[in-house]
Design a protein around this motif. Structure first.
Motif, PDB file in Angstrom:
ATOM      1  N   ILE A  18       0.843  -1.195   0.000  1.00 31.00           N
ATOM      2  CA  ILE A  18       0.000   0.000   0.000  1.00 31.00           C
ATOM      3  C   ILE A  18       0.877   1.244   0.000  1.00 31.00           C
ATOM      4  N   THR A  19       0.239   2.395   0.021  1.00 25.97           N
ATOM      5  CA  THR A  19       0.926   3.661   0.262  1.00 25.97           C
ATOM      6  C   THR A  19       0.304   4.267   1.520  1.00 25.97           C
ATOM      7  N   MET A  20       0.874   5.340   2.007  1.00 29.09           N
ATOM      8  CA  MET A  20       0.313   5.987   3.189  1.00 29.09           C
ATOM      9  C   MET A  20      -1.125   6.463   2.927  1.00 29.09           C
ATOM     10  N   THR A  21      -1.445   6.801   1.687  1.00 31.17           N
ATOM     11  CA  THR A  21      -2.794   7.282   1.387  1.00 31.17           C
ATOM     12  C   THR A  21      -3.790   6.149   1.167  1.00 31.17           C
ATOM     13  N   THR A  22      -3.308   4.917   0.997  1.00 30.58           N
ATOM     14  CA  THR A  22      -4.213   3.776   0.792  1.00 30.58           C
ATOM     15  C   THR A  22      -4.158   2.797   1.964  1.00 30.58           C
ATOM     16  N   PHE A  23      -3.765   3.278   3.136  1.00 32.88           N
ATOM     17  CA  PHE A  23      -3.615   2.413   4.316  1.00 32.88           C
ATOM     18  C   PHE A  23      -4.911   1.679   4.664  1.00 32.88           C
ATOM     19  N   GLY A  24      -6.037   2.273   4.373  1.00 32.40           N
ATOM     20  CA  GLY A  24      -7.324   1.653   4.663  1.00 32.40           C
ATOM     21  C   GLY A  24      -7.524   0.317   3.972  1.00 32.40           C
ATOM     22  N   LEU A  25      -6.843   0.082   2.858  1.00 31.84           N
ATOM     23  CA  LEU A  25      -6.984  -1.186   2.147  1.00 31.84           C
ATOM     24  C   LEU A  25      -6.569  -2.378   3.012  1.00 31.84           C
ATOM     25  N   VAL A  26      -5.674  -2.151   3.946  1.00 29.53           N
ATOM     26  CA  VAL A  26      -5.283  -3.211   4.870  1.00 29.53           C
ATOM     27  C   VAL A  26      -5.956  -3.017   6.232  1.00 29.53           C
ATOM     28  N   ALA A  27      -5.998  -1.793   6.720  1.00 32.51           N
ATOM     29  CA  ALA A  27      -6.553  -1.523   8.055  1.00 32.51           C
ATOM     30  C   ALA A  27      -8.032  -1.893   8.146  1.00 32.51           C
ATOM     31  N   ASP A  28      -8.776  -1.635   7.100  1.00 33.07           N
ATOM     32  CA  ASP A  28     -10.214  -1.889   7.127  1.00 33.07           C
ATOM     33  C   ASP A  28     -10.567  -3.374   7.106  1.00 33.07           C
ATOM     34  N   ARG A  29      -9.579  -4.237   6.954  1.00 30.13           N
ATOM     35  CA  ARG A  29      -9.831  -5.677   6.909  1.00 30.13           C
ATOM     36  C   ARG A  29      -9.820  -6.325   8.293  1.00 30.13           C
ATOM     37  N   LEU A  30      -9.444  -5.585   9.338  1.00 31.33           N
ATOM     38  CA  LEU A  30      -9.374  -6.188  10.676  1.00 31.33           C
ATOM     39  C   LEU A  30     -10.718  -6.759  11.117  1.00 31.33           C
ATOM     40  N   GLN A  31     -11.812  -6.041  10.876  1.00 28.50           N
ATOM     41  CA  GLN A  31     -13.130  -6.541  11.284  1.00 28.50           C
ATOM     42  C   GLN A  31     -13.446  -7.870  10.606  1.00 28.50           C
ATOM     43  N   GLU A  32     -13.042  -8.005   9.359  1.00 32.38           N
ATOM     44  CA  GLU A  32     -13.252  -9.248   8.621  1.00 32.38           C
ATOM     45  C   GLU A  32     -12.479 -10.404   9.276  1.00 32.38           C
ATOM     46  N   ILE A  33     -11.263 -10.123   9.711  1.00 34.00           N
ATOM     47  CA  ILE A  33     -10.458 -11.159  10.380  1.00 34.00           C
ATOM     48  C   ILE A  33     -11.096 -11.531  11.718  1.00 34.00           C
ATOM     49  N   PHE A  34     -11.557 -10.526  12.488  1.00 37.97           N
ATOM     50  CA  PHE A  34     -12.253 -10.806  13.750  1.00 37.97           C
ATOM     51  C   PHE A  34     -13.413 -11.770  13.513  1.00 37.97           C
ATOM     52  N   GLY A  35     -14.233 -11.472  12.507  1.00 37.29           N
ATOM     53  CA  GLY A  35     -15.390 -12.299  12.199  1.00 37.29           C
ATOM     54  C   GLY A  35     -15.008 -13.709  11.787  1.00 37.29           C
ATOM     55  N   TRP A  36     -13.973 -13.835  10.984  1.00 36.19           N
ATOM     56  CA  TRP A  36     -13.505 -15.150  10.529  1.00 36.19           C
ATOM     57  C   TRP A  36     -13.016 -15.980  11.712  1.00 36.19           C
ATOM     58  N   LEU A  37     -12.222 -15.359  12.597  1.00 33.35           N
ATOM     59  CA  LEU A  37     -11.735 -16.079  13.780  1.00 33.35           C
ATOM     60  C   LEU A  37     -12.898 -16.527  14.666  1.00 33.35           C
ATOM     61  N   ALA A  38     -13.887 -15.650  14.855  1.00 33.52           N
ATOM     62  CA  ALA A  38     -15.044 -15.999  15.679  1.00 33.52           C
ATOM     63  C   ALA A  38     -15.812 -17.166  15.065  1.00 33.52           C
ATOM     64  N   ALA A  39     -15.990 -17.138  13.747  1.00 34.05           N
ATOM     65  CA  ALA A  39     -16.716 -18.215  13.067  1.00 34.05           C
ATOM     66  C   ALA A  39     -15.981 -19.545  13.187  1.00 34.05           C
ATOM     67  N   LYS A  40     -14.663 -19.501  13.254  1.00 26.79           N
ATOM     68  CA  LYS A  40     -13.839 -20.707  13.391  1.00 26.79           C
ATOM     69  C   LYS A  40     -13.689 -21.134  14.849  1.00 26.79           C
ATOM     70  N   GLY A  41     -14.162 -20.299  15.789  1.00 26.36           N
ATOM     71  CA  GLY A  41     -14.011 -20.607  17.208  1.00 26.36           C
ATOM     72  C   GLY A  41     -12.600 -20.409  17.709  1.00 26.36           C
ATOM     73  N   VAL A  42     -11.846 -19.552  17.040  1.00 23.68           N
ATOM     74  CA  VAL A  42     -10.452 -19.276  17.427  1.00 23.68           C
ATOM     75  C   VAL A  42     -10.414 -17.996  18.253  1.00 23.68           C
ATOM     76  N   ALA A  43      -9.877 -18.094  19.456  1.00 31.47           N
ATOM     77  CA  ALA A  43      -9.811 -16.933  20.346  1.00 31.47           C
ATOM     78  C   ALA A  43      -8.603 -16.057  20.020  1.00 31.47           C
ATOM     79  N   MET A  44      -8.806 -14.760  20.190  1.00 33.10           N
ATOM     80  CA  MET A  44      -7.678 -13.819  20.074  1.00 33.10           C
ATOM     81  C   MET A  44      -6.739 -14.036  21.253  1.00 33.10           C
ATOM     82  N   ASP A  45      -5.468 -13.712  21.035  1.00 32.53           N
ATOM     83  CA  ASP A  45      -4.482 -13.825  22.096  1.00 32.53           C
ATOM     84  C   ASP A  45      -3.681 -12.528  22.186  1.00 32.53           C
ATOM     85  N   GLY A  46      -4.408 -11.422  22.246  1.00 30.49           N
ATOM     86  CA  GLY A  46      -3.759 -10.118  22.307  1.00 30.49           C
ATOM     87  C   GLY A  46      -4.496  -9.126  21.431  1.00 30.49           C
ATOM     88  N   ALA A  47      -3.957  -7.924  21.365  1.00 29.43           N
ATOM     89  CA  ALA A  47      -4.583  -6.826  20.635  1.00 29.43           C
ATOM     90  C   ALA A  47      -4.208  -6.855  19.154  1.00 29.43           C
TER      91      ALA A  47
END
Length: 159
Positions: A18-47
């Motif tokens: 990415i570039t500094m102006t397109t950081f959202g292309l990666v940052a905005d995917r965190l919610q998707e990862i949270f949802g995927w982990l929850a659906a798989k029953g995988v717990a987070m282990d930190g922030a």
């Protein structure tokens, strides 16, 4: 600033160039990862965090948006599984808007006696492990100026 010893840490992430102006292309995917982990029953282990592999502030950055997990996870789709290496890390925690991190990063980078585990190459700085860890949940604290952010930069192993 502190020096801490960290164990190896597993995570699931999305990795993008990415570039500094397109950081959202990666940052905005965190919610998707949270949802995927929850659906798989995988717990987070930190922030959640951003891991910077290659940094060229005027050009491109190779960055992962990741979530730590206790055990390795088999990724799917464009999710990747990774490991933050064990070792000594220079760390600093601050409260404030992420856009204000540059001064904190510059101060950490200028600290005498620190030998960061990185190399300068034609396409930018290549880091063994450079993390921005976001300890504040945006759903609980939407005011970004009140977010707690921890920087962890891996130090080179002593010779």
């Amino acid at each position: 600033m502190n020096i801490i010893e960290m164990p190896e840490r597993h995570y699931v992430a999305v990795r993008r160039t990415i570039t500094m102006t397109t950081f959202g292309l990666v940052a905005d995917r965190l919610q998707e990862i949270f949802g995927w982990l929850a659906a798989k029953g995988v717990a987070m282990d930190g922030a959640p965090f951003f891991r910077f592999h290659v940094i060229d502030m005027a050009g491109e950055l190779d960055v992962e948006a990741g979530i730590p997990v206790a055990v390795p996870v088999e990724p799917e789709g464009d999710f990747v599984a990774g490991t933050v290496p064990a070792g000594r890390y220079a760390t600093v925690t601050r409260v404030g808007h992420p856009d204000r991190l540059l001064a904190v990063i510059e101060e950490l980078r200028a600290t005498p006696g620190l030998d960061f585990d990185m190399t300068d190459e034609a396409d930018g700085e290549h880091w063994a492990a450079r993390l921005e860890i976001y300890h504040t949940n945006p759903a609980e604290q939407p005011d970004m100026s009140k977010w707690e952010i921890e920087l962890q930069f891996r130090l080179r192993d002593p010779a």
